[in-house]
Design an enzyme around this catalytic site. Structure first.
Site, PDB file in Angstrom:
ATOM      1  N   GLY A   1     -66.962  24.698 -36.377  1.00  0.00           N
ATOM      2  CA  GLY A   1     -67.966  24.769 -35.305  1.00  0.00           C
ATOM      3  C   GLY A   1     -68.971  25.869 -35.627  1.00  0.00           C
ATOM      4  O   GLY A   1     -69.023  26.377 -36.738  1.00  0.00           O
TER       5      GLY A   1
ATOM      6  N   LYS B   1     -78.557   1.908 -44.059  1.00  0.00           N
ATOM      7  CA  LYS B   1     -77.456   1.801 -45.049  1.00  0.00           C
ATOM      8  C   LYS B   1     -77.969   2.128 -46.447  1.00  0.00           C
ATOM      9  O   LYS B   1     -77.378   2.914 -47.172  1.00  0.00           O
ATOM     10  CB  LYS B   1     -76.850   0.393 -45.019  1.00  0.00           C
ATOM     11  CG  LYS B   1     -76.073   0.096 -43.762  1.00  0.00           C
ATOM     12  CD  LYS B   1     -74.730   0.773 -43.736  1.00  0.00           C
ATOM     13  CE  LYS B   1     -74.403   1.822 -42.775  1.00  0.00           C
ATOM     14  NZ  LYS B   1     -74.864   2.171 -41.551  1.00  0.00           N
TER      15      LYS B   1
HETATM   16  C1  AGP Z   1     -74.418   5.557 -39.857  1.00  0.00           C
HETATM   17  O1  AGP Z   1     -74.060   4.934 -41.065  1.00  0.00           O
HETATM   18  C2  AGP Z   1     -74.252   7.051 -39.890  1.00  0.00           C
HETATM   19  N1  AGP Z   1     -72.969   7.446 -40.294  1.00  0.00           N
HETATM   20  C3  AGP Z   1     -74.724   7.709 -38.615  1.00  0.00           C
HETATM   21  O2  AGP Z   1     -76.024   7.252 -38.326  1.00  0.00           O
HETATM   22  C4  AGP Z   1     -73.851   7.465 -37.372  1.00  0.00           C
HETATM   23  O3  AGP Z   1     -73.977   6.121 -36.964  1.00  0.00           O
HETATM   24  C5  AGP Z   1     -74.350   8.376 -36.242  1.00  0.00           C
HETATM   25  O4  AGP Z   1     -74.205   9.719 -36.658  1.00  0.00           O
HETATM   26  C6  AGP Z   1     -73.614   8.168 -34.916  1.00  0.00           C
HETATM   27  O5  AGP Z   1     -72.251   8.506 -35.081  1.00  0.00           O
HETATM   28  P1  AGP Z   1     -71.235   8.080 -33.895  1.00  0.00           P
HETATM   29  O6  AGP Z   1     -71.287   6.578 -33.816  1.00  0.00           O
HETATM   30  O7  AGP Z   1     -69.911   8.618 -34.340  1.00  0.00           O
HETATM   31  O8  AGP Z   1     -71.718   8.715 -32.634  1.00  0.00           O
END
Ligand code: AGP
Length: 635
Positions: A127, A512
């Site tokens: 954190g 992606k």
């Molecule tokens: C997508 O491939 C990424 N890893 C990223 O955009 C991800 O979708 C975003 O950080 C949201 O994460 P979460 O669904 O765990 O909230």
């Protein structure tokens, strides 16, 4: 062919690093702790790291070792383990940490654990301590000397200063002064056989063993030893010995946390024979979608049931507005949900970036439903948006993949996706299951509000239940995708075009490609081409068009014709029996016939595979792309 990309680009792909999150593991019990710490840290490697460290309580001393560990050059936790003299570590209580630097460069001094000046206290932390400068000044004035440039070090000196014979009290007192986010583990020679933990905004779980207990930032680290876990809540403190766990709040009031059973198995958390987690998770989509639909479609497709949802049907029936809020891929799932609710259910639906929502929230009231979409349930922007939505009186429904994660615990209700652990940083099966859950939600709302007739409801549900089989079929057509990946691997930019429901698919496909192959890719509404991007079209700027049959198909065809007229290269995700498109574009990536409304579930698959294969041929670190986090739990 596209302009050849420079060699340093290829080496850049190899210059990987992990993600902005740390791995925490702690054990107290009868076993030798070192192998448990190192094994746990290995299972947390996917979170990314640039250093590692362990410390063990034994014979009144803290024995420790820590060092930089460069993921970029392919070092693993086992490299760190090989530097340790195991004989030195024969205690049975200890904590371990993999660090991703936020404050202070990744070196041995800044690696965790951190120690009090008398060497009797040790701490690990995930954190950010936002007020660490002010605390550092305060502590320095009182004679404390700092050895590191980290924010974390202030914690261990505070605990040391406040210790009056009760470690849990000293930790609680210290954290009272702290602003920011933390998941910490603390041990002391004053209290052998005890670990004190605390969490605020950074995930931390307690593993319940027989005559032994664990702390960890994520369950793969301890599933080998126990499936029974408590998920600590924000503001929880936990004091663990080999046979006792007590969870308290500031001020010492004891609380009970539900015992959850981890259902996935360790093999699942491994790659299962695939070269990368991401490929395994792409191929798990049919099963993940089926698992997410399972038990939620009534017999004979008569309707939807979510079981005991924390929001009543009566409330859902009268809700006037639905706002999806999320980040990244989850945001793209919200974009599809917005159109489905608007178009099929006739509901006022919006979608907002969580990172914007928290500063510029839409008009909400007690009849508004905010749907927080999140794979991890820990994304800080989405979590803060949830809190903002509740302050504004809205009901919050989470669509989430992780049991008892923070967002689910702060929402009024949760529709869990059952994708299983998603380890690859690039989200794939989580996206598919978010879509499946959102379609179910839309049909359920339509049913409650009498907005869709039983026959239409039946048709949607029957088609939705067909998707796992159709997704499986889509996954069998990958030869051409691999060829295209080879052919376009050196491109420096790509345009992804879609309209309507597949507007979001274009954005998701571009994300992606960007995030794992590092090729610039831009998702764009195809209707927007003539308002600017068409100026970019030339043979070195290929377009990926998403054009399955449906209402938007004719428009997509004319957009593609505009590009072809300017010598643009066009790859196209299209319905498998569409002959006309074959004559128009350079490559067709086929998907089975499906309603346009549900086509995002299938159209995204060729784009996931294309991004994956391009990243592989470019030698990039597919599962742990540079600079990215699996879940962005710090701002
Ligand atoms: C997508 O491939 C990424 N890893 C990223 O955009 C991800 O979708 C975003 O950080 C949201 O994460 P979460 O669904 O765990 O909230």
């Amino acid at each position: 062919m596209c302009a050849a990309y420079s060699l340093q680009m290829r080496s850049a792909c190899n210059a990987e690093s992990g993600e902005h999150m740390c791995g925490i593991i702690g054990y107290v019990g009868a076993r030798k702790v070192l192998p448990i710490l190192l094994g746990g840290l290995e299972r947390l490697e996917y979170r990314g790291y640039d250093s590692a460290g362990v410390c063990v309580l034994q014979n009144g001393k803290i024995v420790w070792e820590k060092s930089p560990l460069s993921m970029t050059s392919g070092e693993k936790v086992k490299h760190f383990a090989s530097t340790l003299n195991a004989k030195k570590f024969d205690g049975t209580t200890g904590i371990g940490h993999t660090r991703w630097a936020t404050h202070g460069e990744p070196n041995r001094t800044n690696a965790h654990p951190h120690f009090s000046s008398d060497g009797k206290f040790a701490l690990i932390h995930n954190g950010i301590i936002e007020n660490y400068q002010e605390l550092k000044k305060w502590l320095k004035k009182r004679g404390f000397r700092f050895r590191t440039d980290t924010d974390t070090e202030v914690l261990i000196h505070l605990i040391h200063k406040l210790y009056r014979g009760d470690l849990a009290k000293a930790v609680a007192g210290a954290m009272k002064r702290v602003e920011g986010s933390y998941a910490i583990g603390v041990i002391s020679t004053h209290e052998p056989g005890r670990i004190v933990a605390a969490r605020l905004m950074s995930p931390l779980i307690i593993g319940l063993g027989k005559g032994e207990n664990f702390i960890a930032s994520d369950s793969p680290a301890i599933i080998k030893f126990t499936r029974k876990v408590h998920y600590l809540e924000d503001g929880d403190f936990a004091s663990l010995t080999a046979d006792k766990i007590s969870i308290t709040r500031q001020g010492g009031k004891r609380v009970r946390r539900k015992t959850h059973t981890l259902t996935y198995d360790i093999a699942e958390a491994e790659k299962g024979g695939y070269p990368h987690f991401m490929l395994k998770e792409i191929y798990q989509q049919p099963e993940a979608i089926a698992d997410t639909l399972a038990g939620r479609i009534k017999k004979n497709f008569a309707g939807v049931t979510f079981g005991r949802l924390g929001i009543t049907d009566a409330w859902l029936k009268k809700c006037k507005k639905v706002v999806f809020v999320a980040c990244g891929t989850a945001y793209h799932a919200g974009c599809v949900g917005r159109y489905f609710l608007r178009d099929v259910i006739g509901l006022d639906a919006q979608v907002e970036f969580a990172s914007e929502f928290r500063y510029f929230p839409p008009e909400l009231d007690k009849n508004s439903l905010v749907v927080a979409v999140s794979q991890s349930g820990e994304t800080i922007d989405t979590l803060v948006a949830v809190r903002e939505a509740k302050k504004l009186g809205a009901k919050v429904l989470a669509v989430c993949n992780v049991q008892a994660s923070t967002i689910t615990r702060e929402s009024d209700a949760t529709i869990y996706t059952h994708a299983g652990p998603e380890i690859g940083v690039a989200s794939t099966k989580a996206y598919a299951t978010q879509l499946a859950a959102i379609y179910l939600l839309g049909i359920s709302l339509g049913e409650l509000k009498g907005k869709i007739k039983p026959a239409a409801r039946k048709r949607w549900l029957r088609e939705l239940s067909e998707i796992p089989r159709l997704a499986q079929r889509t996954l069998e057509k990958t030869k051409l995708i691999k060829q295209c990946a080879q052919k376009y691997r050196d491109c420096t930019t790509f345009l992804y075009l879609g309209r309507g429901y597949n507007f979001a698919t274009a954005y998701e496909g571009a994300l992606k490609l960007k995030e794992i192959s590092y090729i610039h890719a831009e998702g764009y509404g195809a209707g927007e081409m003539k308002h600017g991007p068409i100026a970019l079209v030339q043979w070195t700027y290929p377009t990926m068009a998403v054009a399955p049959r449906g209402k938007m198909y004719p428009k997509m065809v004319s957009n593609i014709e505009e590009i072809k007229a300017r010598n643009g290269i066009v790859l196209c995700v299209a319905s498998e029996n569409d002959r006309a498109i074959k004559a128009l574009v350079d490559h067709v990536l086929p998907i089975p016939e499906v309603s346009e409304e549900l086509s995002p579930l299938l159209a995204v698959i060729p784009l996931q595979l294309f991004a994956y294969h391009v990243a592989v041929v470019r030698g990039c670190s597919v599962d742990q792309p540079r600079n990215l986090a699996k879940s962005v739990t710090v701002e």
